[in-house]
Each structure stands twice: as structure tokens, then as C-alpha cells.
Design an enzyme around this catalytic site. Structure first.
Site, short mmCIF file in Angstrom:
data_model
loop_
_atom_site.label_atom_id
_atom_site.label_comp_id
_atom_site.label_asym_id
_atom_site.label_seq_id
_atom_site.Cartn_x
_atom_site.Cartn_y
_atom_site.Cartn_z
N GLU A 16 -4.99 68.21 25.37
CA GLU A 16 -5.02 68.77 24.02
C GLU A 16 -3.80 68.36 23.19
O GLU A 16 -3.91 68.15 21.99
CB GLU A 16 -5.04 70.31 24.07
N LEU A 17 -2.64 68.26 23.87
CA LEU A 17 -1.43 67.98 23.10
C LEU A 17 -1.49 66.57 22.50
O LEU A 17 -1.12 66.35 21.36
CB LEU A 17 -0.18 68.12 23.97
N LYS A 18 -2.00 65.65 23.30
CA LYS A 18 -2.14 64.28 22.82
C LYS A 18 -3.04 64.24 21.58
O LYS A 18 -2.68 63.68 20.55
CB LYS A 18 -2.74 63.43 23.93
N ILE A 429 0.95 39.56 25.42
CA ILE A 429 1.09 40.05 26.79
C ILE A 429 -0.26 40.32 27.45
O ILE A 429 -0.35 40.54 28.65
CB ILE A 429 2.00 41.30 26.82
N TRP A 559 1.92 52.51 40.34
CA TRP A 559 1.21 53.34 39.38
C TRP A 559 -0.05 53.98 39.96
O TRP A 559 -0.93 54.44 39.24
CB TRP A 559 0.90 52.53 38.11
N HIS A 640 4.96 39.66 33.79
CA HIS A 640 5.46 40.46 32.66
C HIS A 640 6.05 41.74 33.22
O HIS A 640 5.51 42.34 34.13
CB HIS A 640 4.32 40.78 31.69
N HIS A 693 5.73 49.58 20.92
CA HIS A 693 5.54 51.02 21.14
C HIS A 693 5.57 51.79 19.83
O HIS A 693 5.43 52.99 19.80
CB HIS A 693 6.61 51.56 22.09
N CYS A 725 5.18 43.87 24.80
CA CYS A 725 4.25 44.46 25.78
C CYS A 725 2.83 44.29 25.24
O CYS A 725 2.63 43.69 24.18
CB CYS A 725 4.61 45.94 26.01
#
Ligand code: GLN
Ligand code: ZN
Length: 751
Positions: A16-18, A429, A559, A640, A693, A725
Site C-alpha cells: 500500500e505504501l508504494k 544496461i 537476491w 554490470h 534512479h 543502471c
């Protein structure tokens, strides 16, 4: 026995925050609505923990973007360029986090760095000579009172002053020692303010203590806390550490007037030994982190109880090893995962239950307890976990498998002759904007709303368009755009044996970016070629070289949620062999340039230098070589890495023996270039010329300026021009504009 949680997830069970933040950024909702969403999220977390009976629940663990940024903001550490924008408080806060480009000005975001050895990122506070450090905010107090109103008397968690200072960047002539006493004074004010508002327990998070500390560091820590603890006004103070052990400062910590000390018994290899050898003062509480805050496997109660029973301390609280921010919310949201898998996992909510059960079992004749027996049964074996062929393949790896021939210098010549690229070749990238239609196509296919043919057709159209765009822009090395990928690791995981997937197991990476790491369940191998068809199709659309795009074994492992029953090294080698199969298939299908991303290589570097080689690089770097060692000399291997903080491991990066490396440099002032030069870095390099970013479009002049600096340090024949990136988080428009400027800058520089 009492229980403690260092911090709770805060992105919302359904992110929700996103979604609210992004709406707010687009101007679709106002600040009040965003605040209301945040309040609901905090409430949910607090009540869950209360319901689970947790004794020490944190407040102020919430953040709109990042807790280090919150701390900077709390103490007025806001660089002038953000103040000059004249925005509201929250506007200034987000400008520091994300940069600002609009009617009020044009400024870049603060630098973004990985938070210790996690995939979470914090914003680097900037302190210059004019910074006026003063407690100006009230977030910790507000969130304490908010929790209290909900019936939860929390411990207030704050980033500790020592860690804060060690992570801050000093941009003027002042040093830590010039500001530490002022900052300490402001922390003391914070303690008083909290005390006045009824708080009785404060947690200072000091993860920096698990790093190698100098005598100066230790003196600084002592100085800061001697002052703070002398003024604690009846408030109890917990010094909370995590991500390792505090071997360099254990003695000092235990004599200071802390009421409690939190230690990590999961990642802290020496924690148990430190306590055993040096003892733990009887007048303090030891918060023992035995429930892993970073991984999702069920806690082994036998081990945890053995650990707790081994601790000779008068008063022990069972705790998470770090904030639960690094694990997803709840298994309840996973409806597709079969019970025989699910029962082996514990996300944040399930970890609350584990804390409670361990606390209840402690000090009892637990061997016969139901909860204990049920837990132990989990460790007797798992379904579909072993693959003898994979194990045999790993066992058969020889030294020659780690060596690529001929040597770099020879390959470089062969590749230059074959590829015939201009000086300062331009490329990206890999990913292009993951626009709504791209995501919808993937979702529709996953849900079965469209056929495989329709799915493929759509992606091919996208690839063709993306290639046409890159040709128009004038890029030299083309990519296919990665429209088939949700995420660079999950995508490969989905195509490998040995993985399991979740639906909603999101964890925060930075700001509004969340990731859903797949889980390595068993031995890993490749089922069938993964990317070959896409890359082949892309190459058929253009005469320019198309770069194949893979994720490297170290990143895939880093990850993912890793196994705990075999070593990290063993897992990495299994993945390396699977990716090697893919590299050789791409090459056999006419792809002459292959990029193997190791975005996360740096992040798992042990926090102590003394462990770098022995515990990590000694197998991570060879594993990368294993992936590409068998390609032809003319096949150009790129890699990368995000974040250029590899100044101190440059020889190791060169030893990956790639032909070209692109990396992030734009947010960190290109310091790394000097180190590359000093180390005679042989690999060709593309230090990113602008920051992806942030939505800001870099100007041609800005890129030319960056390239001019780079040229001073890097041989012309080795310099590539690229963003820092992948472009997947950006919009179409800003991407096109930025790349047009990038190509124009390369042209000007060539001229
Ligand atoms: N090839 C990937 C992309 O462009 C790399 C992403 C990354 O470095 N995080 O998206
Ligand atoms: Zn990257």
C-alpha cells in the site's frame, strides 16, 4: 522469557505504501491521504505484534523512504540546495530521497547506498561546514504517542548517532570530530523529549559496531554514549546491534551504562564466544537475536534453545537478529504454495509466533513439548530437494573451468577488430521502461487471459520497437529491453529447477521499490534455454550488435532467499553451471556480446575486511569466471554492477576477467576512477554517466562534463558511454530524452 522485535515491515501487506506514494508523486492524491495510508500500515504492524504477545515492540521503525534519511531530517541535516527549493517538509524530504525537477528547481537526490550486507538502501546524509545540526523534527515522539494511543507501549527505535555519523558524508572541511558533540547534544534533547512524552525505553540501532573498528571509532562511541547515558532521565536504553558480532568493542559496550544490549547470534559468528569468554553484566538485559530477520526458513528451535541455554546472563530476552524489514509480511498471503513447502517457511508474522514459542519453551523440559516436536519434524527432510546429477556436475568442476583463454589483452584486440565500434561506444544496461502495457501483457499471460502466442507476439512487437528506437537514437550496442522479465533474478529463478516462488512476498529495496526474492529450495539446474529466443529475435531486427542479457550466479544467489542446509558456495556453483549453459547457447545462436549482470556482487562482501577473501571473494569471483570461461575469444563478455563502492576490491573485479564492465558512478562523484587508474584496471569500463534512479533528464553538457572527467582517468580505447543502471523504472519520455542527450554527448566528445 520476554520477546523483542527490532523492526517490522512497513511497505504494507499489499504494498500500500508504494502505491500511495507513487500516487502522491504523480499528484493524484494529497499529503493527507498519504499520511493516512502510512498510519494504517503502522497500526497493522503494531497490533499484530501486540496480538502475538511481543514484549518489546518498536515504534519509529516506520519510514516513508528510509530511516537514515528520517534521522537526517529529524536533526535538520538538510543540504541548502534542498532548502532553496522552498518546498513543504514532506516535499523537501522526498526531494532529498528522489531528486527534484520542476518549477522550483532542479536538484539531484542524495547518494543511495546499500545498507550493510542487505539489499535495502539508505540515503547518505550530507554534512557540510554550514550544516546546523538541531533537533527540529518530532517523528519519534509522534509515532510513540500514536502507538500508545493504540494501546501499545513501545520502545522507540532510532538510528544511533555513531552509525549515523559513520555513514554520513562530509562535504566540507569538517570531520566527524567537529560535529559529534553537537549531534550528541541533540540526541540528548531527543531522549528528554521522549521521556517527557512518557517513553520509558529507547532502542539505539548501532549496526556499524559489527564492522572493523579503529581505536578512534571506539573512542568516539564511548564519548557519545557516555554523554547520552549520563542524561537518560530514567528512560531505559537498549543498544541494538545486528548483521554480525561486535568483537572490537564488546568490552567497552558492556561497561557503559546501557540497560540492555542487543546482539546478533545468527550472523555474529563470534557473538556466543564473546559472551562466554567475557561474561555479561548481571545488571543488564541481553537481547539475544536468534530468530533470523533476513531469511525465511523456519527457526530450528533445538539450535536456538541451545544458543539461549549457553548464554550466561541473568536476564535474557529472545529477539529477532535484525529488523524484520528484510523479510515479507506473512505466509497467509501465499495461496498457491503447497503446504509441504510452506510449512518450512516463516515470514515476519510467523516469526512472531516463533519468538513466542521459543520464549515459552525456554527453561522448560522442552523435548516433549508439542511445539518443539512439531518444529523438529521439519528438519528431518524436505521434498524435491536433491538432484544427484547437479551434485555430480559440481563435483566434476576442474581448475581449467575457471580460466578463460586467450588472455584479456589478446581478446580485446580480436573483439575490437570484429565489432568495429566507434570510440566511446554507447549502450544501455539492458532493460527499457516497464510501462503499464508491458506489465499487463505479462500478468495477462500468467493469469491465462491471453495465449502464449499472443504474449510472445506482444513482446516481439515491443522488442522491435525498442530496437528501432535505439537505432534512431544512435546507440551502438543494442539491447532487447527485457520486456519478458519482471525482475532480473526472479525471471531466471522461474526458469531454473530448484526454485520456489511466492505471490506477495515483497521486501523493500529502496524507497518505493520492492523486490520479491525467489526462494532457493533445492539443487539448481537449467530446464531449457531461457533467453535465447528473445535475443535471437532481437538480433534479427538489426545489423547492429545485440547484447544478450543474463544475471550472474552471485547476484542470483544474493537476491534469492538462500538455503540454509548447504553452503553458499555450493549453491553459487550450481547456479553458475546453469547460467554457463545459457551463455554457450546464446553464443551458438549468433549473439556476439553477452552481458552477465552481477549487480549484487558487492553487497554480500563480508562487513569485516578480514573475511572478504576467505569467506566470499575466493569463491564468488571464480564462480563468475566459470560462467564465461568457455566462450570464443571474439565473444565479448560484459558485466554490470550497481554502486561503485568497490574501490577496495578492484583487483577482484578485474579478476572476474570480463571484457567490459558498466557500473554506477553518477551518484558518487566518480571517485572510483582514480582507483581504477591506480590499479591499472584492464577491463574496459562504462562508469554510468547519469543517474537512472531519478526521473530527472540529464543535459548534454552535464554528460559531456562527466565524460571529460572520465577521459582524464581512463584510456580512450577503454571508455564506454552508458546510463548507470537499467531503465525499467523510468518512463518512456524521460528515457528517450536522456538517451538522445547521452548519444549527443558521446558524439561531441568524439569530435
Ligand atoms: N540488466 C538489468 C537491467 O537493465 C540490470 C539491472 C540492475 O543492475 N539492477 O534492468
Ligand atoms: Zn544496476
Amino acid at each position: 522469557m520476554n520477546t523483542s522485535v527490532i523492526g517490522y515491515p512497513r511497505i504494507g501487506k499489499d504494498r500500500e505504501l508504494k502505491f500511495a506514494s507513487e500516487k502522491y508523486f504523480r499528484g493524484e492524491i494529497g499529503g493527507d491521504e498519504l499520511l493516512a495510508v502510512a498510519k494504517e500500515i503502522r497500526k497493522g504492524g503494531l497490533l499484530k505484534q501486540k496480538e502475538a504477545g511481543i514484549t518489546y515492540i518498536s515504534s519509529n521503525d516506520f519510514s516513508f523512504y528510509d530511516n537514515v534519511l528520517d534521522t537526517a531530517f529529524l536533526f535538520g541535516i538538510v543540504p541548502q540546495r534542498y532548502k532553496d527549493l522552498g518546498l513543504s517538509d514532506i516535499g523537501t524530504y522526498f526531494a532529498m530521497a528522489r531528486g527534484y525537477q520542476g518549477e522550483k528547481g532542479n536538484v539531484k537526490a542524495l547518494a543511495l547506498k546499500k545498507w550493510f550486507n542487505t539489499n535495502y538502501h539508505y540515503l547518505v546524509p550530507e554534512i557540510d561546514d554550514d550544516t546546523n545540526i538541531a533537533l527540529t523534527g518530532t517523528k519519534p515522539v509522534d509515532e510513540y504517542l500514536e502507538a500508545k494511543a493504540l494501546g501499545v507501549d513501545t520502545k522507540v527505535a532510532v538510528t544511533g548517532p555513531f552509525t549515523f555519523l559513520k555513514l554520513a558524508k562530509f562535504t566540507g572541511s569538517k570531520k566527524i570530530s567537529d560535529v559529534s558533540s553537537v549531534l550528541t547534544g541533540e540526541y540528548i534533547k531527543l531522549v528528554s523529549l521522549l521521556a517527557e512524552n512518557g517513553a520509558s525505553f529507547i532502542e539505539f540501532d548501532e549496526p556499524y559496531l559489527v564492522r572493523d573498528l579503529s581505536a578512534e571509532d571506539i573512542a568516539l562511541f564511548k564519548e557519545i554514549y557516555t554523554s547520552i547515558l549520563a542524561e537518560k532521565k530514567g528512560v531505559k536504553v537498549l543498544l541494538q546491534t545486528y548483521f554480525g558480532d561486535i568483537r572490537d568493542i564488546y568490552g567497552e559496550v558492556t561497561v557503559l551504562d546501557f540497560d540492555a544490549v542487543g546482539l546478533d547470534f545468527i550472523e555474529g559468528r563470534k557473538t556466543a564466544e564473546l559472551v562466554e569468554k567475557n561474561g555479561f553484566p548481571a545488571d543488564k538485559i541481553l537481547f539475544a537475536g536468534v530468530v533470523n530477520g533476513k531469511n525465511i526458513w523456519r527457526n530450528n528451535y533445538k539450535k536456538s534453545l541451545e544458543t539461549l541455554n549457553g548464554i550466561k546472563a541473568a536476564n535474557i530476552v529472545v529477539s529477532t537478529s535484525c529488523s524484520l524489514l528484510h523479510v515479507p509480511y506473512s505466509l497467509e498471503s501465499e495461496t498457491k504454495l503447497a503446504e509441504e513447502y510452506k510449512k518450512h517457511f516463516a515470514f515476519a508474522e510467523e516469526k512472531l509466533t516463533e519468538l513466542g514459542e521459543i520464549a515459552a519453551l525456554y527453561g522448560t523440559d522442552f523435548e516433549n513439548a508439542e511445539a518443539y516436536k512439531k518444529n523438529q519434524a521439519l528438519f528431518e527432510g524436505r521434498v524435491d530437494c536433491e538432484d544427484k546429477d547437479v551434485q555430480a556436475r559440481v563435483a566434476a568442476i576442474t581448475d581449467a573451468d575457471y580460466v578463460r583463454l586467450p588472455v584479456f589483452e589478446e581478446r580485446e584486440k580480436i573483439q575490437k577488430a570484429k565489432l568495429n565500434l566507434p570510440l566511446f561506444p554507447t549502450t544501455t544496461i539492458g532493460s527499457f521502461p516497464q510501462t503499464q502495457d508491458v506489465r499487463k501483457n505479462r500478468q495477462d499471460f500468467k493469469k491465462g487471459n491471453i495465449t502464449k502466442e499472443e504474449y510472445v507476439e506482444f513482446n516481439k512487437r515491443k522488442i522491435a520497437e525498442c530496437i528501432k528506437l535505439q537505432e534512431e537514437i544512435g546507440l551502438d550496442v543494442i539491447v532487447h529491453g527485457e520486456f519478458e522479465r519482471n525482475d532480473m533474478v526472479e525471471y531466471f529463478g522461474e526458469n531454473l529447477n530448484g526454485y520456489v516462488f511466492t505471490e506477495k512476498a515483497w521486501v523493500q529495496s529502496y524507497g518505493t521499490r520492492n523486490v520479491k526474492p525467489p526462494i532457493i529450495w533445492g539443487d539448481v539446474s537449467r530446464r531449457a534455454p531461457i533467453t535465447v529466443e528473445w535475443s535471437k529475435f532481437a538480433q534479427s531486427c538489426t545489423d547492429k550488435p545485440v547484447k544478450g542479457m543474463l544475471t550472474g550466479p552471485v547476484t542470483i544467489l544474493n537476491w534469492s532467499f538462500p538455503r540454509e542446509d548447504i553452503s553458499i558456495k555450493e549453491s553459487i556453483l550450481q547456479i553458475a553451471l546453469a547460467i554457463r549453459d545459457e551463455v554457450l547457447d546464446l553464443e551458438a545462436n549468433g549473439i556476439g556480446i553477452i552481458q552477465i549482470d552481477e549487480a549484487a556482487l558487492r553487497e554480500k562482501l563480508p562487513l569485516r575486511k578480514s573475511d572478504w577473501y576467505g569467506e566470499y571473494l575466493d569463491f564468488a569471483i571464480p564462480a563468475f569466471r566459470l560462467v564465461h570461461s568457455k566462450v570464443k575469444p571474439e565473444t565479448q563478455i560484459h558485466t554490470h554492477m550497481c554502486y561503485s563502492e568497490f574501490t577496495d576490491i578492484i583487483p577482484a573485479i578485474d579478476a572476474m576477467d570480463a571484457d567490459v564492465i558498466t557500473f554506477e558512478a553518477s551518484r558518487s562523484d566518480l571517485q572510483i576512477l582514480d582507483s581504477l587508474k591506480e590499479n591499472n584496471f584492464k577491463t574496459e569500463v562504462g562508469p554510468g554517466v547519469y543517474d537512472i534512479h531519478s526521473p530527472r533528464v540529464p543535459s548534454v553538457e552535464e554528460i559531456v562534463a562527466a565524460l571529460t572527467k572520465m577521459r582524464e582517468k581512463i584510456e580512450e580505447s577503454k571508455l564506454w558511454v552508458n546510463p548507470d543502471c537499467g531503465l525499467k523504472t523510468r518512463g518512456d519520455e524521460e528515457t528517450k530524452k536522456s538517451l538522445v542527450n547521452l548519444v549527443e554527448a558521446a558524439r561531441q566528445i568524439r569530435g
